[in-house]
Design an enzyme around this catalytic site. Structure first.
Site, PDB file in Angstrom:
ATOM      1  N   GLY A   1       0.847  12.783  19.755  1.00 34.58           N
ATOM      2  CA  GLY A   1      -0.189  13.002  20.767  1.00 34.58           C
ATOM      3  C   GLY A   1      -0.749  14.410  20.750  1.00 34.58           C
ATOM      4  O   GLY A   1      -0.765  15.094  19.725  1.00 34.58           O
ATOM      5  N   SER A   2      -1.161  14.848  21.942  1.00 31.46           N
ATOM      6  CA  SER A   2      -2.007  16.033  22.054  1.00 31.46           C
ATOM      7  C   SER A   2      -1.362  17.319  21.540  1.00 31.46           C
ATOM      8  O   SER A   2      -2.068  18.311  21.344  1.00 31.46           O
ATOM      9  CB  SER A   2      -2.405  16.230  23.513  1.00 31.46           C
ATOM     10  OG  SER A   2      -3.155  15.114  23.927  1.00 31.46           O
ATOM     11  N   ILE A   3      -0.068  17.361  21.404  1.00 32.96           N
ATOM     12  CA  ILE A   3       0.506  18.596  20.867  1.00 32.96           C
ATOM     13  C   ILE A   3      -0.042  18.867  19.468  1.00 32.96           C
ATOM     14  O   ILE A   3      -0.010  19.993  18.992  1.00 32.96           O
ATOM     15  CB  ILE A   3       2.056  18.581  20.860  1.00 32.96           C
ATOM     16  CG1 ILE A   3       2.610  17.339  20.168  1.00 32.96           C
ATOM     17  CG2 ILE A   3       2.598  18.678  22.269  1.00 32.96           C
ATOM     18  CD1 ILE A   3       4.137  17.339  20.079  1.00 32.96           C
TER      19      ILE A   3
ATOM     20  N   LYS B   1      -3.021  19.064  18.823  1.00 39.85           N
ATOM     21  CA  LYS B   1      -4.225  19.890  18.954  1.00 39.85           C
ATOM     22  C   LYS B   1      -3.944  21.333  18.556  1.00 39.85           C
ATOM     23  O   LYS B   1      -4.846  22.071  18.164  1.00 39.85           O
ATOM     24  CB  LYS B   1      -4.765  19.807  20.386  1.00 39.85           C
ATOM     25  CG  LYS B   1      -5.420  18.454  20.665  1.00 39.85           C
ATOM     26  CD  LYS B   1      -5.740  18.242  22.113  1.00 39.85           C
ATOM     27  CE  LYS B   1      -6.214  16.808  22.320  1.00 39.85           C
ATOM     28  NZ  LYS B   1      -6.057  16.364  23.706  1.00 39.85           N
TER      29      LYS B   1
END
Lengths: 392, 550
Positions: free
Chosen positions: B273-275, B277
């Site tokens: 997921g967003s980690i 980014k």
């Protein structure tokens, strides 16, 4: 080796008179022992917490010392052999007394002296000397009536054997008795005397059997497998069945890791498991060859002392090997007797080297009165009539 | 008396012959017996090949980074029988069964009833008291042998790393297996202690214990199905702690095969997921395709064919890269990635080691699942952490490199005596930018990571809530919520990674299951707990408040 026939030096003389076949046989045994020490040595060393090649290195050192001893003794003349034997037996008897008084007790027996960190077994080194001197005394008793040689020989025997029995080492004393008995038998003593001493020996054995509980235990156990601990001989027998004719292969043996003294008492079993029965038969044949080669020399030797000494030494050598091998294959109870040149061991190895040196020396060709005309069967018949009358 | 020529008489020859024949007979007897023995069928006098020789191994001790004992050999009695010495088989079996009810009576009867055998194991690795009880039975034919047995004073705490050993004390998994293959073990008779020097772990038992405790608490607090976490030294790659729940007891290797017992840190691959980014922004910064202040218009969802990419909480205004990061805008991350291009993204991730399998001393680290086709859609989804499944260990090592100034780190569970400088992966400026973003995400009142802050320790971090792919697409209610953090952020020394698997919503989390409301506060508590153990000095809270005000 190129040595001129005209060379009269000690070594050249030796080279032309020594029995090179017998010499070769000894060298083969020494070499086999050195190689085969790699079979049992490392496993036992690891089990005892010693460096892996401790026993192998020791074996090679002792083998080198033993070879030197054998060769230098073989340079001596029969007369010098007798003198050497006298010196050795005096030293040995002295040390045996010392052992009894002050020696350390190992496995319930006092038979070792500790010299500079090495244990030394004086009775071992005394054995060949004892045989040579007994041969001389018995030969003298057949030849000369003016010296009380036979009583001397008997006293000498009783003294040596009792010192060994006191250690107590019954196996060795039986070996010594067998050799001395054979010499006695072969020295031309009348049959009545032989019968008398035979009975005496048997009753002595019965006495030993009754007095020493560990001897009785060992013999009883051997004949009744369920009565006690036959662990060692059971393991040794299994090693031959496991090995079969061709063996499991070098280093594949299991028995050596189980038997406590595989490198001294059971090298034959180790060889049987790893190299197979065929290799064992080769070793048996080699020992037999040495014994019969020497007996053949004795057969032809007209000199009574040389004849008896050669016979005695070869019997000592052969019987010791036979007892060890017979224990290994489970024919007789465990004895703690080493296999000449194959087993690990310091004083036993040197004693066997001394024995081999004496045999090589005594079997050298000599120019002697009796040699010149070889006794054929016919002259022997004549000799029996003449000599027989003369000797009475 | 005239001296007779000593010619042997015929009688003497006869006697010589007798002796010779006797000796020959003895030699023949030995030879015959030899042949007889070797002809016996081997199955008849079977050795059953006696004792198993040298099959036991002594192993070096394992210590944690502080020298505390984690694994060692102790000598324990093992019970065996010499079946040939057993007198009353029924009595032996009955008494043994009463002492050890878990033994198999039929099996015992079979092995102990075979009188040709001289050795049979009954039970290995007894406690001294059990051995005494057997001894007191007074049964002939039973005996003990001392054997080394591996014991783990830290219990299950390090189970996933340590692996386990088999009954002969041979390594069968994890670090124990590594020791067998690389450091060597010794075959011993009895229970000799190992002469190989101890193996020092990078793990600190105290930190490990703190991490395990925090994760276990989180497991109940958020009713998650599993949890995993690690603490890594960002310069050396040493794992100071690594926990995967449920734990694994190294003394019960059978459990390792059970479902859900895998090491989630290294053998499980997940879309994180967003980690991700962090990686997206680092790639764009390092490739100079963007700057922290560049503005992206994230008001419209992105569409690729029938796929639409939305933000969970649309900002409704154009966002700078800083804002994209702290608001965790999927659309923004997608635009940054598209701008940099698929090839650059693939190259960057590959350089960070995220596209291939790896190994630590504790075993293999699973290879990632890489999309078969890497087009624009994949570039966008990977930008916010979907479409590429990887292990937490892989991911943590990549982030550690971005934080430490830009040098590659190789994860290890063994203590590295000397610092290693890996190959440069990104510029120092990129690393500084990532540090700034992570810290901002915690300090900003809008940051998703603000619940991870710990006064004085300058925590920085990023949230990631990834839906778990299931039947028929992603499942809204089943997520992996992760938080990756580092401290102290001005010069990061340690990275922490916390993942909660399938956490449930509760009042405390305001009905949410996003990482900012579970993984982030867990990380905060974790750092507060372990930072003192790791010799990280706190800055005075007041000073920090003052510096923030300026």
């Amino acid at each position: 080796m190129r040595v001129s026939r005209t060379d009269r030096s000690l070594v050249a003389e030796w080279w032309f008179t020594v029995d090179r076949v017998l010499l070769t046989a000894f060298f083969v045994l020494i070499g086999m022992g050195a190689v085969l020490s790699l079979a049992a040595g490392p496993a036992v060393a690891i089990k005892k917490g010693l460096p892996t090649f401790y026993f192998v290195e020791r074996h090679l050192l002792v083998a080198m010392a033993g070879t030197a001893l054998m060769l230098s003794v073989s340079l001596l003349s029969p007369r010098q052999i007798r003198r050497l034997a006298l010196m050795v037996i005096l030293a040995s008897l002295g040390m045996m007394v010392a052992v009894l008084v002050s020696g350390p007790e190992i496995n319930g027996a006092r038979r070792w002296l500790r010299i500079g960190g090495h244990s030394f077994q004086p009775s071992e080194i005394g054995k060949p000397a004892f045989v040579v001197l007994s041969a001389w005394l018995l030969a003298e008793s057949g030849r000369r009536a003016d010296v009380p040689a036979f009583p001397l020989a008997a006293v000498f025997y009783v003294m040596f054997v009792s010192l060994i029995v006191l250690q107590p080492d019954v196996g060795q004393s039986l070996l010594i008795s067998a050799v001395w008995g054979s010499l006695f038998f072969l020295s031309g003593q009348p049959l009545s005397r032989i019968t008398f001493f035979g009975l005496l020996g048997t009753s002595a054995f019965a006495g030993v059997y009754a007095t020493f509980p560990h001897v009785r235990g060992r013999i009883l156990r051997f004949f009744d497998p369920s009565s006690g601990d036959t662990y060692q001989t059971d393991r040794a027998i299994e090693s031959f069945t496991e090995g079969g004719f061709f063996g499991r292969g070098p280093g594949e043996g299991m028995i050596k890791t189980i038997l406590p003294d595989a490198h001294t008492d059971f090298p034959f079993a180790v060889i049987g498991e790893e190299f197979g029965t065929l290799a064992c038969l080769v070793i048996v044949a080699l020992f037999a060859f040495v014994v019969f080669r020497a007996l053949w020399h004795a057969w032809r030797d007209p000199n009574a002392f040389a004849r008896l000494a050669i016979t005695g030494l070869s019997l000592l050598f052969g019987l010791q090997a036979l007892i060890n091998m017979a224990v290994n294959v489970g024919l007789i109870p465990a004895k703690g007797m080493t296999l000449p040149f194959i087993s690990a061991g310091g004083s036993a190895y040197l004693a066997v080297s001394l024995l081999a040196g004496m045999l090589l020396s005594l079997t050298r060709r000599r120019a002697e009165a009796g040699r010149v005309k070889k006794p054929s069967f016919r002259t022997t018949m004549a000799g029996m009539e003449l000599g027989g009358a003369d000797s009475r | 008396m005239s001296r007779a020529v000593p010619v042997p008489s015929i009688g003497l020859y006869l006697r010589g012959l007798i002796v010779g024949v006797a000796v020959a007979g003895l030699f023949a007897a030995v030879g015959v017996q030899l042949v007889r023995l070797s002809l016996v069928a081997r199955t008849e006098i079977r050795v059953a090949s006696a004792e198993p020789i040298g099959r036991v191994f002594s192993r070096p001790d394992i210590l944690d980074r502080g020298g505390r004992l984690v694994a060692t050999d102790v000598a324990v009695p093992s019970l065996y029988a010499d079946p040939a010495m057993i007198i009353d088989l029924d009595e032996v079996i009955e008494k043994l069964m009463r002492t050890f009810p878990d033994l198999d009576a039929a099996e015992l009867r079979k092995s102990l009833g075979d009188h040709t055998r001289r050795f049979a194991w009954i039970k290995r690795g007894l406690a001294p008291r059990q051995a005494q009880r057997v001894h007191d039975l007074g049964l002939p034919g039973l005996a003990f042998r001392q054997e080394p047995k591996r014991v783990y004073p830290a219990g299950a705490l390090l189970g996933h790393l340590i692996g386990y050993v088999n009954v002969d004390n041979k390594g069968a998994g994890g670090l124990e297996r590594y020791i067998d293959d690389n450091l060597g073990i010794e075959s011993v008779l009895g229970a000799a202690p190992s002469r190989i020097p101890p193996v020092a772990l990078s793990i600190d038992l105290g930190v490990q214990q703190g991490l395990a405790a925090e994760l276990k608490e989180a497991l109940t607090r958020y009713q998650a199905s599993g949890a995993a976490g690690l603490v890594m030294d960002v310069t050396t790659g040493e794992l100071v702690a690594a926990v995967s729940l449920p734990e694994l007891d190294p003394e019960k290797p059978v459990e390792a095969q059970a479902d859900g017992r895998e090491n989630r840190l290294s053998t499980g691959v997940y879309e994180l997921g967003s980690i991700f980014k962090i990686l997206t922004v680092a790639m764009a910064l390092d490739g100079k395709t963007t700057t922290l202040d560049k503005i992206y218009d994230v008001r419209q969802p992105m569409t690729f064919g029938q796929h639409t990419i939305n933000d969970l909480h649309p900002a409704g205004r154009p966002l700078s890269v800083r804002d994209v990061f702290i608001h965790s805008s999927n659309v923004g991350a997608g635009m940054i990635a598209l701008e940099a291009g698929s090839a650059r993204q693939m190259g960057f991730l590959s350089r960070l080691g995220l596209l291939s399998g790896a190994r630590t001393e504790a075993g293999p680290v699973a290879a990632p699942i890489v999309p078969k086709r890497w087009g624009e859609l994949e570039t966008v989804t990977i930008a916010y952490g979907h479409g590429l499944a990887t292990t937490p260990v892989h991911f943590s090592a990549a982030v550690a490199a971005l934080l430490n100034g830009g040098s590659r780190v190789t994860p290890t569970v063994l203590a590295r005596r000397t610092g290693i400088v890996g190959e440069r992966l990104v510029s120092a400026e990129t690393s500084a930018g990532i540090r700034e973003l992570l810290r901002l995400n915690v300090t900003s009142p809008h940051g998703t990571g603000r619940r991870a802050d710990v006064a004085g320790y300058r925590v920085g971090g990023k949230t990631g809530t990834a839906e778990i792919p299931g039947k028929g697409g992603y499942q809204r209610k089943a997520v992996i919520s992760s938080f990756v953090a580092a401290f102290p952020m001005d010069a990061p020394r340690f990275l922490t990674f916390v993942s909660l698997f399938e956490p449930r919503a509760s009042e405390e989390t305001k009905g949410q299951i996003t990482a900012g409301l579970n993984a982030a506060p867990v990380t905060g508590r974790l750092i507060a707990r372990i930072a003192p153990l790791l010799d990280v000095l706190p800055e005075r809270a007041t000073q920090e408040a003052a510096s923030r005000a300026n």
